[in-house]
Each structure stands twice: as C-alpha cells, then as structure tokens.
Design an enzyme around this catalytic site. Structure first.
Site, short mmCIF file in Angstrom:
data_model
loop_
_atom_site.label_atom_id
_atom_site.label_comp_id
_atom_site.label_asym_id
_atom_site.label_seq_id
_atom_site.Cartn_x
_atom_site.Cartn_y
_atom_site.Cartn_z
N SER A 28 -56.74 100.96 65.59
CA SER A 28 -58.03 101.08 64.92
C SER A 28 -58.04 100.31 63.61
CB SER A 28 -58.31 102.54 64.59
OG SER A 28 -58.23 103.34 65.72
N HIS A 52 -59.74 97.02 71.19
CA HIS A 52 -60.04 98.33 70.63
C HIS A 52 -61.11 99.04 71.46
CE1 HIS A 52 -61.57 100.81 66.95
NE2 HIS A 52 -60.64 101.46 67.61
N GLU A 60 -63.92 96.24 71.12
CA GLU A 60 -63.82 95.23 70.06
C GLU A 60 -62.58 94.39 70.33
OE1 GLU A 60 -65.55 97.30 65.98
OE2 GLU A 60 -63.47 97.63 66.47
N ASN A 79 -64.90 100.65 62.52
CA ASN A 79 -64.24 101.51 61.54
C ASN A 79 -64.43 101.06 60.09
OD1 ASN A 79 -63.33 103.49 63.25
ND2 ASN A 79 -61.52 102.33 63.82
N1 CAA Z 1 -65.80 109.67 83.26
C1 CAA Z 1 -66.93 108.96 83.45
N2 CAA Z 1 -68.13 109.30 82.95
C2 CAA Z 1 -68.21 110.43 82.24
C3 CAA Z 1 -67.07 111.24 81.99
C4 CAA Z 1 -65.83 110.81 82.54
N3 CAA Z 1 -64.71 111.49 82.31
N4 CAA Z 1 -67.44 112.28 81.22
C5 CAA Z 1 -68.75 112.14 80.98
N5 CAA Z 1 -69.22 111.03 81.59
C6 CAA Z 1 -70.59 110.47 81.52
C7 CAA Z 1 -71.65 111.43 82.03
O1 CAA Z 1 -71.82 111.28 83.41
C8 CAA Z 1 -72.87 110.96 81.26
O2 CAA Z 1 -73.38 109.76 81.84
P1 CAA Z 1 -74.96 109.53 82.07
O3 CAA Z 1 -75.51 109.46 80.68
O4 CAA Z 1 -75.00 108.25 82.82
O5 CAA Z 1 -75.42 110.74 82.82
C9 CAA Z 1 -72.29 110.57 79.89
O6 CAA Z 1 -70.91 110.27 80.15
C10 CAA Z 1 -72.40 111.68 78.84
O7 CAA Z 1 -71.74 112.81 79.37
P2 CAA Z 1 -72.26 114.29 79.21
O8 CAA Z 1 -73.74 114.29 79.04
O9 CAA Z 1 -71.70 115.15 80.24
O10 CAA Z 1 -71.47 114.70 77.94
P3 CAA Z 1 -72.02 115.00 76.52
O11 CAA Z 1 -73.49 114.89 76.42
O12 CAA Z 1 -71.34 116.26 76.14
O13 CAA Z 1 -71.41 113.76 75.71
C11 CAA Z 1 -69.83 112.41 74.59
C12 CAA Z 1 -70.05 113.66 75.44
C13 CAA Z 1 -69.99 111.18 75.45
C14 CAA Z 1 -68.40 112.50 74.06
C15 CAA Z 1 -70.88 112.37 73.42
O14 CAA Z 1 -70.81 113.57 72.70
C16 CAA Z 1 -70.68 111.22 72.48
O15 CAA Z 1 -71.04 110.08 72.77
N6 CAA Z 1 -70.09 111.52 71.30
C17 CAA Z 1 -69.81 110.50 70.29
C18 CAA Z 1 -68.54 109.79 70.64
C19 CAA Z 1 -68.21 108.72 69.66
O16 CAA Z 1 -68.87 108.45 68.66
N7 CAA Z 1 -67.08 108.05 69.92
C20 CAA Z 1 -66.53 107.03 69.07
C21 CAA Z 1 -65.42 107.62 68.24
S1 CAA Z 1 -64.79 106.47 67.06
C22 CAA Z 1 -63.67 105.57 67.93
O17 CAA Z 1 -63.41 105.79 69.08
C23 CAA Z 1 -63.00 104.45 67.17
C24 CAA Z 1 -61.80 104.78 66.40
O18 CAA Z 1 -60.98 103.88 66.23
C25 CAA Z 1 -61.57 106.08 65.74
P1 NAD Z 2 -52.66 110.44 70.08
O1 NAD Z 2 -51.87 111.08 69.00
O2 NAD Z 2 -53.59 111.26 70.89
O3 NAD Z 2 -51.67 109.72 71.13
C1 NAD Z 2 -50.60 108.91 70.74
C2 NAD Z 2 -49.59 108.96 71.89
O4 NAD Z 2 -48.61 107.95 71.69
C3 NAD Z 2 -48.83 110.31 71.96
O5 NAD Z 2 -49.04 110.85 73.26
C4 NAD Z 2 -47.38 109.92 71.73
O6 NAD Z 2 -46.46 110.67 72.52
C5 NAD Z 2 -47.40 108.46 72.20
N1 NAD Z 2 -46.30 107.65 71.69
C6 NAD Z 2 -45.77 107.62 70.44
N2 NAD Z 2 -44.77 106.71 70.39
C7 NAD Z 2 -44.69 106.15 71.63
C8 NAD Z 2 -43.86 105.15 72.21
N3 NAD Z 2 -42.93 104.53 71.49
N4 NAD Z 2 -44.06 104.82 73.53
C9 NAD Z 2 -45.02 105.44 74.25
N5 NAD Z 2 -45.82 106.40 73.75
C10 NAD Z 2 -45.66 106.74 72.46
O7 NAD Z 2 -53.42 109.21 69.41
P2 NAD Z 2 -54.73 108.45 69.94
O8 NAD Z 2 -55.93 109.09 69.34
O9 NAD Z 2 -54.64 108.28 71.40
O10 NAD Z 2 -54.55 107.04 69.20
C11 NAD Z 2 -53.74 106.02 69.77
C12 NAD Z 2 -54.14 104.68 69.17
O11 NAD Z 2 -55.52 104.43 69.48
C13 NAD Z 2 -54.01 104.59 67.65
O12 NAD Z 2 -53.65 103.29 67.30
C14 NAD Z 2 -55.43 104.89 67.19
O13 NAD Z 2 -55.73 104.36 65.92
C15 NAD Z 2 -56.25 104.22 68.27
N6 NAD Z 2 -57.61 104.72 68.48
C16 NAD Z 2 -57.88 106.06 68.38
C17 NAD Z 2 -59.18 106.51 68.61
C18 NAD Z 2 -59.55 107.97 68.56
O14 NAD Z 2 -60.74 108.29 68.59
N7 NAD Z 2 -58.60 108.89 68.51
C19 NAD Z 2 -60.18 105.59 68.97
C20 NAD Z 2 -59.86 104.23 69.10
C21 NAD Z 2 -58.55 103.81 68.84
#
Ligand code: CAA
Ligand code: NAD
Length: 284
Positions: free
Chosen positions: A119, A140, A152, A190
C-alpha cells in the site's frame, strides 16, 4: 507475457482475496504462507468468501470447486520456482518484503514479473533487492479483492513499460480496471485515504462526536459504503498503522503522523475485524 501459473506470497486479508480472484480468473495458483496455521487461515478466508459469492449468485458450486482445485498451498517459497508471475502480499514491512523479493529473484526465471500488493512501500526499493528491477512493479488490489474493481499499477524508477503493459493485460483478465501511478508513498488512493482515516481517529481522540455518529455522517452525508472507523476495522488497524508509519517516514508530513490512539489500540491487539475488536466488536 504468457501466464498459466501465478505465485502469491502471503494469504492474509489481501493475499487470500488475490488467490481467490486469480483462481477465479482461470489461472493455477501456488500460494505460500509462513506455516500450516497461516495456510489454514488463508483457506478459511477463501472458503467464507466463496460461500458469500455463492449466496449472492456470483459463482456456482461447480465453479467454486474448480477454483479450489487450481490452488496449491505451500510453506516453501521454492515451490514458486515455475510460476509465470508472482504477487507478494505479506505484511507491510520493507525489510521483510525486500527479503522475499531477493529470494524470489533467485528462485524464479529472470523474465518473470515480481509484483507487490504493497500500500505504501517503495517499489524502487523492492526492485533494488532483485537482479531484475525492470520486471518489478506495484500491483495494488483493494479490499475485498473479489469485489473491488480497481488495481493501481505502480511504476518504480526502473520498471519497464513492457512490465506495466503485461500487468495491465493480466489485470484485465481478472475484470479489473487499471490506473497507474508513480512510485510515491500511498500511490493514488492511499495518498488521500490515509490522512482521512487518521483524522477520523483524531476526532475520536478529541471527542468531537461518537464513533457511530462519525461513521453515519460519512455514510449518509457523503454516500460512502463505510464510515472511516468501520473502514479502519475492515482494512486492519495494524496495516493502517504500518502504512501511515511508512508514509510519515518517507514524507515527514504531519498529516501522515499516526495518532497515539491508533498506536495504543494496535499495541492492545485491537486490530479490527480480523482480531474481533477494533473500534467495534465482531464475532470472528
Ligand atoms: N465474491 C464475489 N462477489 C462478492 C463477494 C465475493 N466474495 N462478496 C460480495 N460480492 C458482491 C455482491 O454480489 C454484490 O455485487 P452486486 O452489487 O453486483 O450485487 C457486491 O459484492 C456487494 O456485496 P453485498 O451487497 O453483499 O455486501 P455489502 O453491501 O455488505 O458490501 C462491501 C460489502 C463490498 C465490503 C462494501 O461494504 C464496501 O464496498 N465497503 C468499502 C470497501 C472499501 O472501501 N475498500 C477499500 C479499502 S482501502 C484498500 O483496500 C487500500 C489499502 O491499501 C488499505
Ligand atoms: P494481513 O496481516 O492480513 O496478512 C499478511 C499475511 O502475510 C499474514 O497471513 C502473514 O502470515 C503473511 N506473511 C508474513 N510473512 C510472510 C512470508 N515471509 N511469506 C508468506 N507469508 C507471509 O495483511 P493484509 O491486510 O493482507 O496486507 C498485506 C499487504 O497488502 C500489505 O502490504 C498491505 O499494505 C497491503 N494491502 C492491504 C489492504 C487492506 O485493506 N488490508 C489493502 C490493499 C493492500
């Protein structure tokens, strides 16, 4: 790039989603975790997600079985030696990721792309740990991977255009939309999301409003699917803290400084959904 088998390193929250999505895309997957209990955790997450996909009519039972049969689990990184592409999704720690990239560079064929789901960590730094910096890039995905449409692609200083083109074509076969970013901490999403999440934690610290009201305000006032505190629990407080620390270390800007409450919650083991408690409580 001719891809049949994809290696995925790490099967936590993101890795398990990547494994599921890549297997659903028709590829064989070799999935590596650190030990048997982590393998069991990855399998359980995929089982639950498949059950949700089945319930919602996204796949059939037969498709779920075919998908599962495409996944080979291992605790041994050398089992990824014949993979045509590797995606790393281990914890957000630069040194650990560099070790994995350096080992992968020794194990796999020289033309194989090594992609990171990081990330915030520098792709250029990961590439420098390998003998093929032109074939290293960020890929990503977003959480939950099977549902979120975005990928990404991140271009490190030495990443070649061919590598980006190959990854764009691969992401297309997974039905994902691609955006590209330079190797800047946080890339696109992010860069904006992390300061926003940290501000929400500060609002709780400062007692501006209850956590429920902060979440409701953003869900209904901005039409977001989740408010920031629910999203923090969903992403993982530990992962968010790792990301914020990497971004702060790199950019030294106050907007990336993690609030003390976030650090304390992670120290206490309140990691969000994955540990059963974060800002809210969950049945795991
Ligand atoms: N496989 C395939 N499709 C699935 C699924 C699965 N396991 N689970 C759910 N779906 C589908 C559903 O069928 C539905 O599709 P349609 O719209 O076509 O019907 C859709 O996904 C939404 O599912 P639900 O309505 O059952 O679920 P929900 O309304 O509770 O939504 C959620 C769940 C998708 C997680 C929603 O809450 C959401 O979008 N939350 C925000 C998530 C977000 O912002 N993620 C980004 C995080 S930041 C990041 O990832 C970057 C980082 O580096 C930290
Ligand atoms: P997590 O803590 O759920 O999972 C990390 C996993 O890596 C654990 O299961 C751990 O056992 C495993 N691990 C550690 N060392 C390892 C090794 N040497 N070989 C194999 N497996 C190993 O973390 P996460 O949320 O899945 O995040 C994983 C990566 O994805 C990070 O770089 C994070 O920044 C990125 N990411 C996270 C999110 C999010 O929403 N959590 C979204 C996008 C990207």
């Amino acid at each position: 790039m001719d891809v049949k088998t994809v290696g995925v390193v790490g099967a936590g929250l993101m890795g398990s989603g990547i494994i599921e999505t890549v297997a659903r895309g028709g590829y064989d997957v070799v999935a590596r975790e650190i030990d048997e209990s982590a393998v069991a955790g990855g399998k359980k997450r995929i089982e639950r997600s498949n059950a949700r996909a089945l319930e919602r009519g996204k796949i059939t039972e037969e498709q779920a079985n075919v998908e599962n049969a495409r996944i080979t689990w291992t605790t041994n990184l050398t089992d990824l030696k014949d993979c045509d592409l590797v995606i790393e999704a281990i914890v957000e720690n630069l040194d650990m990721k560099k070790d994995i990239f350096s080992e992968l560079s020794r194990i796999t064929r020289p033309e194989v792309i090594l992609a990171s789901n990081t990330s915030s960590v520098s792709i250029t730094a990961l590439a420098a740990a390998t003998e093929r910096p032109d074939r290293v890039a960020g890929m990503h995905f977003f959480n939950p991977v099977p549902v979120m449409k975005l990928v990404e692609l991140v271009q490190g200083l030495q990443t070649s255009q061919q590598t980006l083109d190959d990854l764009r074509a691969f992401a297309g076969t997974l039905d994902k939309t691609v955006v590209t970013a330079k190797d800047t901490p946080g890339f696109i999403v992010n860069y904006l999301l992390v300061p926003y999440l940290l501000e929400a934690v500060k609002m709780v610290e400062d007692n501006v409003a209850s956590k429920e009201d902060i979440d409701t305000a953003i869900e209904l006032g901005l039409s977001h699917r989740m408010g920031p505190l629910t999203l923090l629990d969903f992403v993982g407080l530990d992962t968010t803290l790792f990301i914020a620390d990497v971004m702060f270390e790199e950019l030294r800007q106050p907007k990336y400084a993690a609030p003390p409450l976030l650090r304390k919650m992670v120290t206490a083991g309140y990691l969000g959904r994955k540990s059963g408690r974060g800002f809210y409580e969950y049945n795991t």
